[in-house]
Design a protein around this motif. Structure first.
Motif, PDB file in Angstrom:
ATOM      1  N   GLY A 143      -2.116 -28.358   6.869  1.00 56.60           N
ATOM      2  CA  GLY A 143      -3.197 -27.418   7.129  1.00 56.60           C
ATOM      3  C   GLY A 143      -3.171 -26.928   8.551  1.00 56.60           C
ATOM      4  N   PRO A 144      -4.180 -26.240   9.031  1.00 58.25           N
ATOM      5  CA  PRO A 144      -5.275 -25.664   8.248  1.00 58.25           C
ATOM      6  C   PRO A 144      -4.800 -24.435   7.473  1.00 58.25           C
ATOM      7  CG  PRO A 144      -5.432 -25.005  10.538  1.00 58.25           C
ATOM      8  CD  PRO A 144      -4.267 -25.954  10.452  1.00 58.25           C
ATOM      9  N   ASN A 145      -5.309 -24.313   6.260  1.00 56.48           N
ATOM     10  CA  ASN A 145      -4.951 -23.175   5.413  1.00 56.48           C
ATOM     11  C   ASN A 145      -3.434 -22.983   5.332  1.00 56.48           C
ATOM     12  OD1 ASN A 145      -5.361 -21.020   3.770  1.00 56.48           O
ATOM     13  ND2 ASN A 145      -5.773 -19.548   5.422  1.00 56.48           N
ATOM     14  N   ASN A 146      -2.722 -24.101   5.167  1.00 57.74           N
ATOM     15  CA  ASN A 146      -1.252 -24.097   5.019  1.00 57.74           C
ATOM     16  C   ASN A 146      -0.494 -23.557   6.223  1.00 57.74           C
ATOM     17  OD1 ASN A 146      -1.321 -25.177   2.385  1.00 57.74           O
ATOM     18  ND2 ASN A 146      -1.861 -23.161   1.588  1.00 57.74           N
ATOM     19  N   ALA A 147      -1.142 -23.519   7.383  1.00 63.53           N
ATOM     20  CA  ALA A 147      -0.469 -22.982   8.570  1.00 63.53           C
ATOM     21  C   ALA A 147       0.677 -23.873   9.026  1.00 63.53           C
ATOM     22  CB  ALA A 147      -1.469 -22.812   9.712  1.00 63.53           C
ATOM     23  N   THR A 148       0.702 -25.146   8.612  1.00 58.79           N
ATOM     24  CA  THR A 148       1.824 -26.017   8.965  1.00 58.79           C
ATOM     25  C   THR A 148       2.462 -26.609   7.714  1.00 58.79           C
ATOM     26  OG1 THR A 148       0.336 -27.878   9.268  1.00 58.79           O
ATOM     27  CG2 THR A 148       0.932 -26.657  11.230  1.00 58.79           C
ATOM     28  N   LEU A 149       2.441 -25.826   6.630  1.00 58.08           N
ATOM     29  CA  LEU A 149       3.100 -26.278   5.402  1.00 58.08           C
ATOM     30  C   LEU A 149       4.604 -26.093   5.582  1.00 58.08           C
ATOM     31  CD1 LEU A 149       2.645 -27.327   2.487  1.00 58.08           C
ATOM     32  CD2 LEU A 149       2.835 -24.955   1.746  1.00 58.08           C
ATOM     33  N   PHE A 150       5.229 -27.030   6.307  1.00 56.51           N
ATOM     34  CA  PHE A 150       6.662 -26.939   6.531  1.00 56.51           C
ATOM     35  C   PHE A 150       7.409 -27.105   5.209  1.00 56.51           C
ATOM     36  CE2 PHE A 150       5.333 -27.575  10.839  1.00 56.51           C
ATOM     37  CZ  PHE A 150       6.286 -26.908  11.581  1.00 56.51           C
ATOM     38  N   TYR A 151       8.583 -26.536   5.158  1.00 56.25           N
ATOM     39  CA  TYR A 151       9.337 -26.517   3.902  1.00 56.25           C
ATOM     40  C   TYR A 151       9.576 -27.919   3.360  1.00 56.25           C
ATOM     41  CZ  TYR A 151      12.398 -24.333   0.496  1.00 56.25           C
ATOM     42  OH  TYR A 151      12.931 -23.879  -0.664  1.00 56.25           O
ATOM     43  N   ALA A 152       9.954 -28.855   4.266  1.00 55.36           N
ATOM     44  CA  ALA A 152      10.242 -30.217   3.811  1.00 55.36           C
ATOM     45  C   ALA A 152       8.991 -30.890   3.257  1.00 55.36           C
ATOM     46  CB  ALA A 152      10.822 -31.037   4.957  1.00 55.36           C
ATOM     47  N   LEU A 153       7.840 -30.573   3.828  1.00 52.76           N
ATOM     48  CA  LEU A 153       6.578 -31.130   3.323  1.00 52.76           C
ATOM     49  C   LEU A 153       6.296 -30.603   1.927  1.00 52.76           C
ATOM     50  CD1 LEU A 153       4.043 -32.804   3.913  1.00 52.76           C
ATOM     51  CD2 LEU A 153       3.008 -30.766   4.900  1.00 52.76           C
ATOM     52  N   SER A 154       6.573 -29.327   1.729  1.00 53.67           N
ATOM     53  CA  SER A 154       6.345 -28.722   0.425  1.00 53.67           C
ATOM     54  C   SER A 154       7.246 -29.361  -0.641  1.00 53.67           C
ATOM     55  CB  SER A 154       6.582 -27.221   0.564  1.00 53.67           C
ATOM     56  OG  SER A 154       6.909 -26.661  -0.660  1.00 53.67           O
ATOM     57  N   ILE A 155       8.505 -29.639  -0.286  1.00 56.43           N
ATOM     58  CA  ILE A 155       9.391 -30.315  -1.245  1.00 56.43           C
ATOM     59  C   ILE A 155       8.850 -31.704  -1.561  1.00 56.43           C
ATOM     60  CG2 ILE A 155      11.692 -31.302  -1.609  1.00 56.43           C
ATOM     61  CD1 ILE A 155      12.869 -29.091   0.029  1.00 56.43           C
ATOM     62  N   PHE A 156       8.459 -32.438  -0.521  1.00 56.05           N
ATOM     63  CA  PHE A 156       7.957 -33.795  -0.716  1.00 56.05           C
ATOM     64  C   PHE A 156       6.743 -33.798  -1.644  1.00 56.05           C
ATOM     65  CE2 PHE A 156       4.999 -37.183   0.314  1.00 56.05           C
ATOM     66  CZ  PHE A 156       5.806 -38.297   0.209  1.00 56.05           C
ATOM     67  N   ARG A 157       5.834 -32.864  -1.416  1.00 53.98           N
ATOM     68  CA  ARG A 157       4.619 -32.832  -2.250  1.00 53.98           C
ATOM     69  C   ARG A 157       4.943 -32.551  -3.698  1.00 53.98           C
ATOM     70  NH1 ARG A 157       0.118 -29.692   1.264  1.00 53.98           N
ATOM     71  NH2 ARG A 157      -0.452 -31.501   2.532  1.00 53.98           N
ATOM     72  N   ASN A 158       5.786 -31.541  -3.922  1.00 57.31           N
ATOM     73  CA  ASN A 158       6.133 -31.208  -5.299  1.00 57.31           C
ATOM     74  C   ASN A 158       6.798 -32.390  -5.991  1.00 57.31           C
ATOM     75  OD1 ASN A 158       5.580 -28.349  -6.229  1.00 57.31           O
ATOM     76  ND2 ASN A 158       6.298 -28.029  -4.145  1.00 57.31           N
ATOM     77  N   ALA A 159       7.631 -33.117  -5.239  1.00 58.44           N
ATOM     78  CA  ALA A 159       8.371 -34.213  -5.854  1.00 58.44           C
ATOM     79  C   ALA A 159       7.495 -35.442  -6.041  1.00 58.44           C
ATOM     80  CB  ALA A 159       9.593 -34.561  -4.996  1.00 58.44           C
ATOM     81  N   PHE A 160       6.849 -35.906  -4.971  1.00 62.70           N
ATOM     82  CA  PHE A 160       6.258 -37.240  -5.017  1.00 62.70           C
ATOM     83  C   PHE A 160       4.730 -37.243  -5.086  1.00 62.70           C
ATOM     84  CE2 PHE A 160      10.438 -37.775  -3.027  1.00 62.70           C
ATOM     85  CZ  PHE A 160      10.993 -38.632  -3.961  1.00 62.70           C
ATOM     86  N   GLU A 161       4.108 -36.074  -5.007  1.00 61.46           N
ATOM     87  CA  GLU A 161       2.656 -36.049  -5.206  1.00 61.46           C
ATOM     88  C   GLU A 161       2.312 -35.351  -6.511  1.00 61.46           C
ATOM     89  OE1 GLU A 161       0.741 -34.640  -1.614  1.00 61.46           O
ATOM     90  OE2 GLU A 161       1.570 -36.298  -0.442  1.00 61.46           O
ATOM     91  N   TYR A 162       2.990 -34.223  -6.808  1.00 61.47           N
ATOM     92  CA  TYR A 162       2.714 -33.514  -8.067  1.00 61.47           C
ATOM     93  C   TYR A 162       3.696 -33.919  -9.169  1.00 61.47           C
ATOM     94  CZ  TYR A 162       0.778 -30.491  -4.368  1.00 61.47           C
ATOM     95  OH  TYR A 162       0.160 -29.996  -3.245  1.00 61.47           O
ATOM     96  N   PHE A 163       4.713 -34.690  -8.816  1.00 65.71           N
ATOM     97  CA  PHE A 163       5.753 -35.116  -9.763  1.00 65.71           C
ATOM     98  C   PHE A 163       6.373 -33.958 -10.524  1.00 65.71           C
ATOM     99  CE2 PHE A 163       3.230 -38.909  -8.982  1.00 65.71           C
ATOM    100  CZ  PHE A 163       4.240 -39.723  -8.481  1.00 65.71           C
ATOM    101  N   LYS A 164       6.553 -32.821  -9.816  1.00 65.52           N
ATOM    102  CA  LYS A 164       7.322 -31.721 -10.400  1.00 65.52           C
ATOM    103  C   LYS A 164       8.722 -31.829  -9.819  1.00 65.52           C
ATOM    104  CE  LYS A 164       3.378 -28.611 -10.791  1.00 65.52           C
ATOM    105  NZ  LYS A 164       2.747 -27.391 -10.262  1.00 65.52           N
TER     106      LYS A 164
END
Lengths: 295, 272
Positions: A236-257
């Motif tokens: 955050g805030p409002n995805n202003a620091t949604l770094f690419y690696a963080l986005s991959i991590f979330r999709n993989a290990f938080e959303y299990f996509k």
């Protein structure tokens, strides 16, 4: 001499790497490519063709946002970081008193583990009691919500990255500078070259291979920023620091996509491959390799 | 006489580099009220050494430090041993495809870890090794990482071949040459690889975050993250806990510094 060194043994000695490469790098890369064409949540797996890629590219604003965040960060932090490291190295190369002490002091920040560094910088950036706003306040500025106002957050991350300019990269520049023979400068001075021209026409060309090496690894490193974003702002805030690696991590290990995360990872890989390729291509114009190797 | 302004500037820059440390230490030694005092005081009114004990005992840091040491030391040994073995193979032998394979070693330095992260996770899951240290330790024993191989190989190339040959004429095996001739001569580069490896694994956050679930198995880095969640508002304790994380790398650095700087410099010359 050759009969003393039959190649077979060499192959045996590199086996640990080769097995590790097949097991943990080559195999997984192929698996990741296959996964990127599936929907997979650790339990069920469906082949869905190129749907992940289509969704990422055409139907996922967060992908473009994370790419924008990461590219912006890289665009500022990499050149500034390289210039900073080179500047420090140039100063330390002037044979000033206490060179070794300065070198050690400048190196210390890069010894700080990333989680600890993220925590202590969160405190420095603290809007009400942080050191940065206090210091700015002495000059009549301040009151900036560094980590809560999306206008400033990425800037704060760049500032934080500059704390590390005295690390390995600076040491490598310094070694490069010390490897340049004094005779080049003498020759340039005889021709009446100013300090700036000596830098521009002797130092920079001779240092360009080191610069190129740092540039390549710097860009790749900037695309992998994860820990700081995870700890300090959670994207955050409002995805202003949604770094690419963080986005991959979330999709993989938080959303299990995991299928989609694999597709994201492959897009990252292709982007980095393209950027690195362009850098190699462009390097022919500005990187000079000396015929003679210094050792 | 242009040295004087330069010196002043360098001192100024060192102060800027060190201020975050001083600020952290100062905060860690304040009481709860003084942390938020305005203007901030650099030297606490009464120094709260007890904060370190409070932070250390609030969560199981003793356990976490031991866990991290186990993982870190195992990985460091693995990287130094197998890294130098592989570097030996690449630097002293000629075999088919050697240069191509070494090119691949270098290329993997540029590979983003995210591309392999998910399938590697699936492998460990299949092996029922989630929430164990195997996924964190075992990979270090497969060649020790591209950069380390590169670094050690560069160093081995600078050691004259005649030494190996003399030893082999005396009947030494290849393994003996590696262990008794090359390794003892390679102290600077091994110290560099050792320190970088120790710091790298001590620092590792992503690995433990993905693989460890039970708090009693945590490393300091994710333990610190847990500390942030539970005691985040107690800034003085959070800074004290962060210092626990920072201190070992700095101590190690000071012990190995002489070798370490030389080793990094050599790596830079390799980049030329």
């Amino acid at each position: 001499m050759k009969k003393h060194h039959p190649g077979r043994w060499g192959f045996v000695f590199i086996l640990p790497w080769l097995i590790g490469f097949l097991l943990f790098t080559a195999g997984p890369m192929i698996a990741s490519l296959v996964l990127s064409f599936t929907r997979y949540d650790l339990n069920t797996i469906h082949f869905i063709g190129t749907k992940n890629y289509e969704r990422i590219l055409f139907d996922e604003p967060l992908f473009w946002k994370s790419l924008q965040v990461t590219v912006t960060y890289a665009f500022f932090s990499v050149p500034l970081g390289i210039a900073g490291s080179l500047g420090l190295a140039l100063m330390l190369n002037q044979k000033v008193a206490g060179e070794r002490l300065f070198r050690t002091l400048f190196y210390l920040p890069s010894l700080v583990p990333s989680v600890a560094s993220a925590l202590l910088w969160s405190w420095i950036f603290n809007a009400d009691n942080g050191l940065l706003n206090y210091t700015l306040g002495l000059f009549g500025w301040g009151g900036v919500e560094w980590l809560a106002d999306e206008k400033y957050t990425l800037g704060a991350f760049v500032v934080m990255s500059l704390w590390g300019i005295g690390g390995g990269r600076m040491i490598i520049f310094l070694a490069g500078l010390q490897g340049i023979s004094e005779s080049y400068y003498e020759a340039a001075r005889l021709d009446g070259a100013s300090a700036w021209r000596q830098f521009r026409n002797v130092t920079l060309p001779l240092l360009s291979p080191v610069m190129f090496f740092n540039l390549i690894l710097g860009v790749i490193g900037a695309f992998q920023v994860f820990t700081q974003a995870y700890i300090m702002t959670a994207g955050g805030p409002n995805n202003a620091t949604l770094f690419y690696a963080l986005s991959i991590f979330r999709n993989a290990f938080e959303y299990f996509k995991l299928g989609k995360a694999s597709a994201l990872a492959w897009v990252l890989f292709l982007i980095l491959l393209a950027i690195t390729g362009i850098q190699f291509w462009a390097s022919r114009r500005w990187v000079h390799y000396e015929g003679e190797a210094k050792s | 006489m242009k040295k004087a302004p330069l010196l002043v500037f360098l001192i100024l820059l060192s102060v800027v580099a060190l201020v975050p440390f001083v600020w952290t230490v100062s905060t860690a030694l304040k009481d709860d009220q003084e942390v938020f005092a305005f203007p901030p005081r650099w030297i606490p009114e009464t120094i709260q050494w007890g904060n370190f004990q409070k932070a250390w005992t609030a969560l199981p840091f003793t356990q976490w430090v031991l866990n991290t040491l186990v993982i870190t030391i195992a990985c460091t040994i693995g990287q130094m041993l197998t890294g130098s073995l592989v570097a030996y193979g690449f630097s002293r032998f000629k075999f088919k495809g050697r240069d191509t394979l070494f090119g691949i070693v270098i290329a993997t330095m540029m590979l983003p870890g995210q591309v392999t992260m998910i399938p590697v996770f699936m492998i460990w899951r299949e092996l029922r090794a989630i929430d164990t240290y195997w996924p964190l330790i075992l990979p270090a024993f497969f060649g020790g990482g591209a950069f380390n191989i590169f670094l050690i190989r560069q160093f081995f190339l600078s050691i004259p071949n005649e030494l190996d040959e003399a030893a082999m004429i005396d009947g030494a095996s290849y393994l003996r040459v590696w262990w008794q001739i090359l390794l003892p001569l390679s102290a600077p580069v091994l110290a560099t690889v050792g320190v970088l490896s120790f710091i790298g694994h001590w620092d590792d956050f992503n690995g433990p975050l993905i693989y460890l679930n039970s708090p009693e198995k945590y490393t300091v880095s994710i333990g610190l993250r847990m500390f942030q969640d539970s005691y985040g508002s107690e800034t003085n304790l959070l800074m004290a806990a962060s210092l626990i994380h920072i201190l070992p790398t700095i101590v190690l650095f000071f012990f190995a510094q002489r070798y370490f700087m030389r080793g990094i410099q050599l790596s830079g010359l390799g980049g030329r």
